[in-house]
Design a protein around this motif. Structure first.
Motif, short mmCIF file in Angstrom:
data_model
loop_
_atom_site.label_atom_id
_atom_site.label_comp_id
_atom_site.label_asym_id
_atom_site.label_seq_id
_atom_site.Cartn_x
_atom_site.Cartn_y
_atom_site.Cartn_z
N LYS A 36 0.82 -1.21 0.00
CA LYS A 36 0.00 0.00 0.00
C LYS A 36 0.85 1.27 0.00
O LYS A 36 0.33 2.36 -0.14
CB LYS A 36 -0.92 0.01 1.23
CG LYS A 36 -2.06 -0.99 1.09
CD LYS A 36 -3.16 -0.70 2.09
CE LYS A 36 -4.42 -1.43 1.70
NZ LYS A 36 -5.55 -1.05 2.55
N ASN A 64 -7.72 8.11 -0.78
CA ASN A 64 -7.51 6.67 -0.74
C ASN A 64 -6.85 6.31 0.58
O ASN A 64 -5.62 6.20 0.65
CB ASN A 64 -6.61 6.21 -1.89
CG ASN A 64 -7.23 6.51 -3.23
OD1 ASN A 64 -8.01 5.76 -3.75
ND2 ASN A 64 -6.86 7.67 -3.78
N TYR A 67 -3.36 4.20 1.66
CA TYR A 67 -2.31 4.21 0.64
C TYR A 67 -1.37 5.38 0.87
O TYR A 67 -1.79 6.45 1.27
CB TYR A 67 -2.93 4.31 -0.76
CG TYR A 67 -3.66 3.04 -1.15
CD1 TYR A 67 -2.97 2.00 -1.77
CD2 TYR A 67 -5.00 2.89 -0.87
CE1 TYR A 67 -3.62 0.83 -2.10
CE2 TYR A 67 -5.67 1.71 -1.20
CZ TYR A 67 -4.97 0.68 -1.82
OH TYR A 67 -5.61 -0.48 -2.14
N ASN A 318 2.71 -4.62 -5.63
CA ASN A 318 2.56 -3.16 -5.67
C ASN A 318 1.60 -2.71 -6.76
O ASN A 318 1.29 -1.54 -6.88
CB ASN A 318 3.93 -2.50 -5.88
CG ASN A 318 4.56 -2.88 -7.22
OD1 ASN A 318 4.16 -3.87 -7.84
ND2 ASN A 318 5.52 -2.10 -7.66
N ALA A 321 -1.72 -0.56 -5.80
CA ALA A 321 -1.46 0.80 -5.35
C ALA A 321 -0.96 1.67 -6.50
O ALA A 321 -1.35 2.83 -6.65
CB ALA A 321 -0.45 0.79 -4.21
N LYS A 324 -3.86 2.65 -8.70
CA LYS A 324 -4.69 3.68 -8.07
C LYS A 324 -4.05 5.05 -8.24
O LYS A 324 -4.71 6.03 -8.58
CB LYS A 324 -4.83 3.37 -6.57
CG LYS A 324 -6.03 2.50 -6.23
CD LYS A 324 -6.32 2.66 -4.75
CE LYS A 324 -7.48 1.89 -4.20
NZ LYS A 324 -8.37 1.16 -5.00
#
Lengths: 416, 315
Positions: A36, A64, A67, A318, A321, A324
């Motif tokens: 994260k 988020n 994160y 990873n 994340a 995102k």
């Protein structure tokens, strides 16, 4: 007592060194194992870059929860050394902002674009740039910013020399440069120093039917059209129509001189106004025109693109994340904000619409469709560009154009 | 020394017999390690390990992205020796080191002498000489680069105003001139250290030697070459060796002022090494250059020590 102290200090120092030394070799990464927290290495384009990313990351983390993005800013002059060190010591960041990606793709270090951004983002990239971001037919790089080159000319110097329009052919360039020179200024500003010799040369060569590769995609650096181009630039220099010593002049010097009204013609980009002209003389009268070509019929533009690359880490943990974060950055408002702050051109359709409202920027946005790019999809390009930066300039000083290009061709073939 | 005795007694206490036992003898033999240990560790970590790492890298095949692809044997070395630019670059490096070190030593002998003389404001002058040393080399190089600039450099301005030249000269664009200017900057930043080593050397020469010379009727010239210079030999030796190493490895001056260009016309081995790694994307070959560089400097220092018969100094 004193000796004791020094001994203790030495022991402490060597322990500290030993510990940090051992740390270097291991491939552990800080806090990224939960998948994260990601590390993002961004290049410094200007003083606006860091505040932009700080703001964006804060915003991203707020929206988020859980994160985290660790930001590291790196100056362009140190970027190459840093990136090599990251890879060598197996401490790659999750996301890297760089100007090359294909050797990472070749060495299996980075994700394919489709793995780390949503289909919506993927289809928003302008096709020209998607093409440039491919290695072996697959898109790996994520187009980040783009730039184009056009001919800048000083209207005051042109008026004084009795020239009406910007030159369209090479003969006109030479004639105009001669007229400007008669007025006491420098005709054409030619930067063939190591900073960006490859961009300057290609801007001329592509408008003479030359380039880096032949239609089959093989290196063709010493092709006749290129030799012809370099000979033209050499003649400009030898006739005293450029500033002295183009082989050691970098782009920034040329643009400082242009901003001071001492140069008639020079090739520049969208950033030229905000970074060079405005700080020196906001009221400088200059025009922007297509790059002149030898024949005067077809005018190509040099396109430049920087990318984001997402590195594989922890067996793909990873990925979520990273996606995102990237999807967040590629939202229209975020991308457009970055581009306007830095004076770059869009790589996505959505941000292009936002930028075209500025008439100065619009000229460059409009030139993008006819732009030609350096072969960044070829992993050997970085070393070819390196060879060009080091030696191309010597062709306008002592060495023969053909010989210089032959040697670069040799380097290119050796590199792959 | 007190500590040593203490330590020895402690070690003895744990031994059962009053006669020196094997354990005690080992303890005694190992005692120096306590003192030497930290520096040995330091040398191993900051000197030996990087050297080993450098040699190892020069034998590897490393991709342009930085990934190690495996063993390459001597391939990096053959590539390096095939470079057309290597020989000129090495010769230039030797010339650069010799020119800078010799000029620095000659000038610093004079400056050391000046700083040793008694005159009002001596302290001020001593401080002033340190300034180029205290300033960052990169900063000094950049300042000189701008002073020599074609368009806005102060050197051109002054020469134009004095009517010594009639149009600006692009000093750093012509390899030979650029080299001389960079050597001047290198001398400028090397002078403080060398002068102060010489000054320290001058202060170790006892006054009575000079007195004896005076009594014997030696003139200033004779005194200098017969007494001062020979007695300064250790200081000159140290100053020039350290200077050779520094100048040989000097990167910032050349990188900031000409970047080794145009082409490779002002490169030394150090900047050439950097270009191999970051322009040509060839880390392995660059490491090979680093090994060659390391060997060259080793040989140069050994030759120098031999020529100046350093063993006599140590005794």
């Amino acid at each position: 007592m004193k000796r004791h102290l020094i001994g203790a200090l030495a022991a402490g120092l060597s322990v500290a060194l030993g510990v940090s030394g051992c740390g270097k070799g291991s491939s552990s990464d800080d806090g990224g194992s939960d998948g994260k927290t990601i590390k993002f290495v961004a290049a410094i384009y200007s003083d606006n870059t860091k505040p932009f990313w700080d703001g964006l990351i804060k915003d991203f983390e707020a929206k988020n929860s859980g994160y985290k993005v660790q930001l590291e800013m790196v100056d362009w002059t140190q970027m190459d050394a840093k990136v090599k060190t990251y890879v060598q010591t197996k401490q790659v960041p999750d996301v890297l902002n760089y100007n090359a990606f294909s050797d990472f793709a070749r060495d299996g270090l980075i994700y394919k674009a489709s793995e780390v951004v949503s289909p919506a983002v993927l289809s928003d990239f302008t096709p020209t740039f998607t093409e440039q971001a491919k290695y072996n037919g697959e898109q790996y790089g994520l187009p980040f910013i783009s730039s184009a080159r056009l001919m800048f000319y000083n209207k005051a110097l042109f008026g004084k020399a009795g020239i009406k329009d910007a030159p369209k052919t090479w003969d006109e360039v030479k004639a105009d440069a001669e007229k400007v020179k008669r007025g006491g200024a420098i005709g054409y500003g030619l930067p063939l120093g190591p900073e960006e010799a490859q961009a300057e040369f290609y801007s001329w060569a592509m408008n003479n039917g030359g380039g880096w590769v032949n239609p089959a995609g093989k290196w063709a650096i010493n092709q006749p059209a290129n030799v012809d181009t370099l000979t033209f630039l050499r003649n400009l220099t030898k006739s005293g129509l450029t500033q002295p010593n183009p082989e050691t002049t970098d782009r920034k010097t040329v643009f400082n001189q242009f901003a001071q009204g001492k140069i008639g013609l020079a090739i520049g980009g969208p950033f030229t106004k905000a970074s060079f002209i405005d700080p020196v003389n906001k009221s400088l009268e200059f025009g922007v025109a297509p790059l002149p070509s030898k024949s005067g019929t077809e005018h190509n533009t040099l396109g430049v693109m920087d990318v984001l690359a997402a590195f594989k880490k922890n067996d793909g943990k990873n990925k979520e994340a990273v996606q995102k974060f990237l999807d967040f950055f590629y939202q229209k408002d975020n991308t457009a904000k970055f581009l306007t702050k830095e004076g770059f051109l869009p790589v996505t359709k959505s941000a292009g619409d936002v930028l075209s409202s500025d008439p100065y920027m619009k000229q460059f946005v409009d030139a993008l469709p006819t732009s030609k790019f350096a072969p960044t999809g070829n992993p050997a390009w970085t070393s070819v560009a390196g060879a060009v930066k080091q030696s191309l300039g010597t062709s306008v000083a002592g060495s023969e154009p053909k010989k210089v290009l032959d040697k670069i061709q040799e380097t290119a073939e050796k590199a792959g | 020394m007190q500590d040593v005795k203490l330590r020895a007694r402690d070690a003895g206490a744990s031994a059962p017999a009053p006669r020196p036992s094997a354990l005690r003898r080992i303890g005694l033999a190992l005692t120096p390690l306590l003192w030497l240990g930290p520096s040995l560790v330091l040398i191993a970590v900051v000197v030996l390990w990087p050297v080993a790492e450098m040699v190892r890298t020069s034998l590897l095949k490393i991709s342009s992205s930085g990934v190690t692809l495996g063993d390459r044997g001597g391939g990096n070395y053959t590539d390096l020796f095939d470079e057309d630019d290597l020989v000129p670059v090495v010769l230039r490096t030797v010339g650069w080191v010799a020119g800078v070190v010799i000029t620095t030593m000659v000038l610093s002998l004079a400056i050391g002498q000046l700083l040793n003389a008694r005159f009002p404001g001596r302290r001020l002058v001593r401080w002033a000489v340190i300034v180029p040393w205290a300033a960052s080399v990169l900063m000094t190089s950049l300042i000189w680069k701008w002073m020599l600039d074609n368009y806005s450099g102060v050197v051109n301005r002054v020469l134009l105003d004095l009517h010594l030249i009639d149009k600006p000269e692009n000093w750093l664009a012509h390899p030979r001139g650029a080299m001389l200017w960079m050597m001047w900057v290198a001398v400028f930043v090397s002078l403080p250290f060398a002068s102060f080593v010489i000054l320290a050397g001058l202060q170790t020469i006892p006054e009575d030697v000079y007195e004896a010379a005076r009594v014997d009727g030696a003139g200033p010239f004779r005194t200098y070459f017969g007494i001062t210079l020979p007695l300064l030999r250790p200081a000159i030796l140290i100053a020039s060796i350290i200077n050779v190493i520094n100048v040989f490895n000097s990167f910032p001056i050349i990188w900031a002022m000409t970047g080794g260009g145009p082409g490779h016309a002002t490169d030394t081995t150090t900047t050439f090494m950097y270009k191999l790694a970051f322009y040509d994307q060839n880390v392995g070959e660059s490491a090979a250059m680093a090994v060659v560089n390391f060997l060259m400097i080793l040989v140069m220092v050994l030759l120098y020590l031999r020529a100046s018969r350093w063993r006599e100094e140590v005794r």
